[in-house]
Design an enzyme around this catalytic site. Structure first.
Site, PDB file in Angstrom:
ATOM      1  N   GLY A  45       0.918  -1.258  -0.054  1.00  0.00           N
ATOM      2  CA  GLY A  45       0.182  -0.028   0.080  1.00  0.00           C
ATOM      3  C   GLY A  45       0.869   1.196  -0.023  1.00  0.00           C
ATOM      4  O   GLY A  45       2.040   1.238   0.616  1.00  0.00           O
ATOM      5  N   GLN A  50       3.096  10.009   1.025  1.00  0.00           N
ATOM      6  CA  GLN A  50       4.384   9.278   1.165  1.00  0.00           C
ATOM      7  C   GLN A  50       5.269   9.604  -0.189  1.00  0.00           C
ATOM      8  O   GLN A  50       6.289   9.256  -0.363  1.00  0.00           O
ATOM      9  CB  GLN A  50       3.941   7.842   1.238  1.00  0.00           C
ATOM     10  CG  GLN A  50       3.662   7.467   2.524  1.00  0.00           C
ATOM     11  CD  GLN A  50       3.559   5.906   2.436  1.00  0.00           C
ATOM     12  OE1 GLN A  50       2.450   5.163   1.988  1.00  0.00           O
ATOM     13  NE2 GLN A  50       4.364   5.138   3.078  1.00  0.00           N
ATOM     14  N   CYS A  98       6.334   0.092   7.224  1.00  0.00           N
ATOM     15  CA  CYS A  98       5.539   1.359   6.324  1.00  0.00           C
ATOM     16  C   CYS A  98       6.922   1.547   5.475  1.00  0.00           C
ATOM     17  O   CYS A  98       8.086   1.692   6.118  1.00  0.00           O
ATOM     18  CB  CYS A  98       5.194   2.350   7.329  1.00  0.00           C
ATOM     19  SG  CYS A  98       4.867   3.697   6.368  1.00  0.00           S
ATOM     20  N   LEU A  99       6.576   1.787   4.556  1.00  0.00           N
ATOM     21  CA  LEU A  99       7.713   2.339   3.442  1.00  0.00           C
ATOM     22  C   LEU A  99       8.305   3.563   3.848  1.00  0.00           C
ATOM     23  O   LEU A  99       9.523   3.827   3.312  1.00  0.00           O
ATOM     24  CB  LEU A  99       7.217   2.491   1.944  1.00  0.00           C
ATOM     25  CG  LEU A  99       6.672   1.253   1.157  1.00  0.00           C
ATOM     26  CD1 LEU A  99       6.077   1.356  -0.137  1.00  0.00           C
ATOM     27  CD2 LEU A  99       7.934   0.263   1.313  1.00  0.00           C
ATOM     28  N   HIS A 140      -4.216   1.519   7.774  1.00  0.00           N
ATOM     29  CA  HIS A 140      -2.962   2.029   7.724  1.00  0.00           C
ATOM     30  C   HIS A 140      -2.760   3.081   6.755  1.00  0.00           C
ATOM     31  O   HIS A 140      -2.313   4.137   7.213  1.00  0.00           O
ATOM     32  CB  HIS A 140      -1.942   0.758   7.510  1.00  0.00           C
ATOM     33  CG  HIS A 140      -0.620   1.230   7.441  1.00  0.00           C
ATOM     34  ND1 HIS A 140       0.609   0.828   8.240  1.00  0.00           N
ATOM     35  CD2 HIS A 140       0.322   2.013   6.420  1.00  0.00           C
ATOM     36  CE1 HIS A 140       1.636   1.400   7.763  1.00  0.00           C
ATOM     37  NE2 HIS A 140       1.222   2.041   6.982  1.00  0.00           N
ATOM     38  N   GLU A 141      -3.294   2.651   5.719  1.00  0.00           N
ATOM     39  CA  GLU A 141      -2.932   3.469   4.306  1.00  0.00           C
ATOM     40  C   GLU A 141      -3.945   4.996   4.768  1.00  0.00           C
ATOM     41  O   GLU A 141      -3.665   6.055   4.561  1.00  0.00           O
ATOM     42  CB  GLU A 141      -3.514   2.981   3.089  1.00  0.00           C
ATOM     43  CG  GLU A 141      -2.573   1.972   2.783  1.00  0.00           C
ATOM     44  CD  GLU A 141      -1.064   2.274   2.815  1.00  0.00           C
ATOM     45  OE1 GLU A 141      -0.604   3.449   2.673  1.00  0.00           O
ATOM     46  OE2 GLU A 141      -0.213   1.343   3.050  1.00  0.00           O
ATOM     47  N   HIS A 144      -2.475   7.542   6.753  1.00  0.00           N
ATOM     48  CA  HIS A 144      -1.625   8.461   6.200  1.00  0.00           C
ATOM     49  C   HIS A 144      -2.197   9.770   5.830  1.00  0.00           C
ATOM     50  O   HIS A 144      -1.639  10.836   5.731  1.00  0.00           O
ATOM     51  CB  HIS A 144      -0.887   7.797   5.139  1.00  0.00           C
ATOM     52  CG  HIS A 144       0.269   6.859   5.264  1.00  0.00           C
ATOM     53  ND1 HIS A 144       1.359   7.360   5.912  1.00  0.00           N
ATOM     54  CD2 HIS A 144       0.431   5.582   5.230  1.00  0.00           C
ATOM     55  CE1 HIS A 144       2.297   6.433   6.197  1.00  0.00           C
ATOM     56  NE2 HIS A 144       1.758   5.267   5.594  1.00  0.00           N
TER      57      HIS A 144
END
Ligand code: NI
Length: 188
Positions: A45, A50, A98-99, A140-141, A144
């Protein structure tokens, strides 16, 4: 086109994102670039903050974790202006990464069932009940988009234990397999 992933410490990750309007310039190109960026960094995701944009756009492809979580098999989403309604109040704790926080993984408590409403890149409306790890990825996304990161959900003790790792990300003292953008340096 692959885009750099903005890392922990960058202020863009802490802003609340704006709703996307139908005249958003080059939305489909941006979504395609977000998918390319996500695949290149082996994420499941990616949210627009991000890649440095405070717009309510999320891409998800949960298929890579489908072997562990059957609800994730073959599921791919472009979420524009997503809205979550919690359907089940019993939280479950599982490891997340997480990226924007390379090299870290922590257990996060989240509910297992949600109702998700969104529009796609053609601005068609959708609504679906999701559960399990797929519901977790979506939560989670969508966090953000509110300027939240999964580490905001962990205990103070855990956060204390990973403090040095977090500091190293902020200071740019890490190596990463994918292109990244570090936080701007603070003037001393
Ligand atoms: Ni993330």
């Amino acid at each position: 086109m692959k885009l750099p992933v903005y890392l922990y410490g960058h202020p863009v990750l802490r802003n609340i994102s704006q709703p996307v309007k139908a005249d958003y310039p080059d939305l489909k190109m941006l979504v395609a670039n977000m998918f390319e960026t996500m695949y290149a960094s082996e994420g499941v995701g990616l949210a627009a903050p991000q890649i440095g944009r405070n717009d309510r756009i999320v891409v998800i492809d949960s298929d890579p974790v489908g072997e562990t979580f059957p609800e994730c098999v073959g599921r791919k989403f472009t979420l524009i202006n997503p809205e979550i309604t919690i359907l089940d109040g019993d939280p479950v704790s599982r490891a997340e990464g997480c990226l924007s926080l390379p090299g870290l993984s922590e257990n996060v408590s989240r509910v297992e069932h949600i109702l998700l409403k969104w529009v796609d890149e053609d601005f068609n409306s959708h609504e679906e009940e999701l559960s399990g790890f797929l519901a977790r990825i979506v939560q989670h996304e969508c966090d953000h988009l509110e300027g939240k990161l999964y580490i905001d959900h962990i205990s103070l003790i855990r956060k204390q234990l990973i403090r040095t790792k977090l500091h190293n990300i902020v200071e740019g003292r890490i190596r990463c397999e994918y292109p990244v953008k570090f936080a701007p340096k603070k003037r001393k």
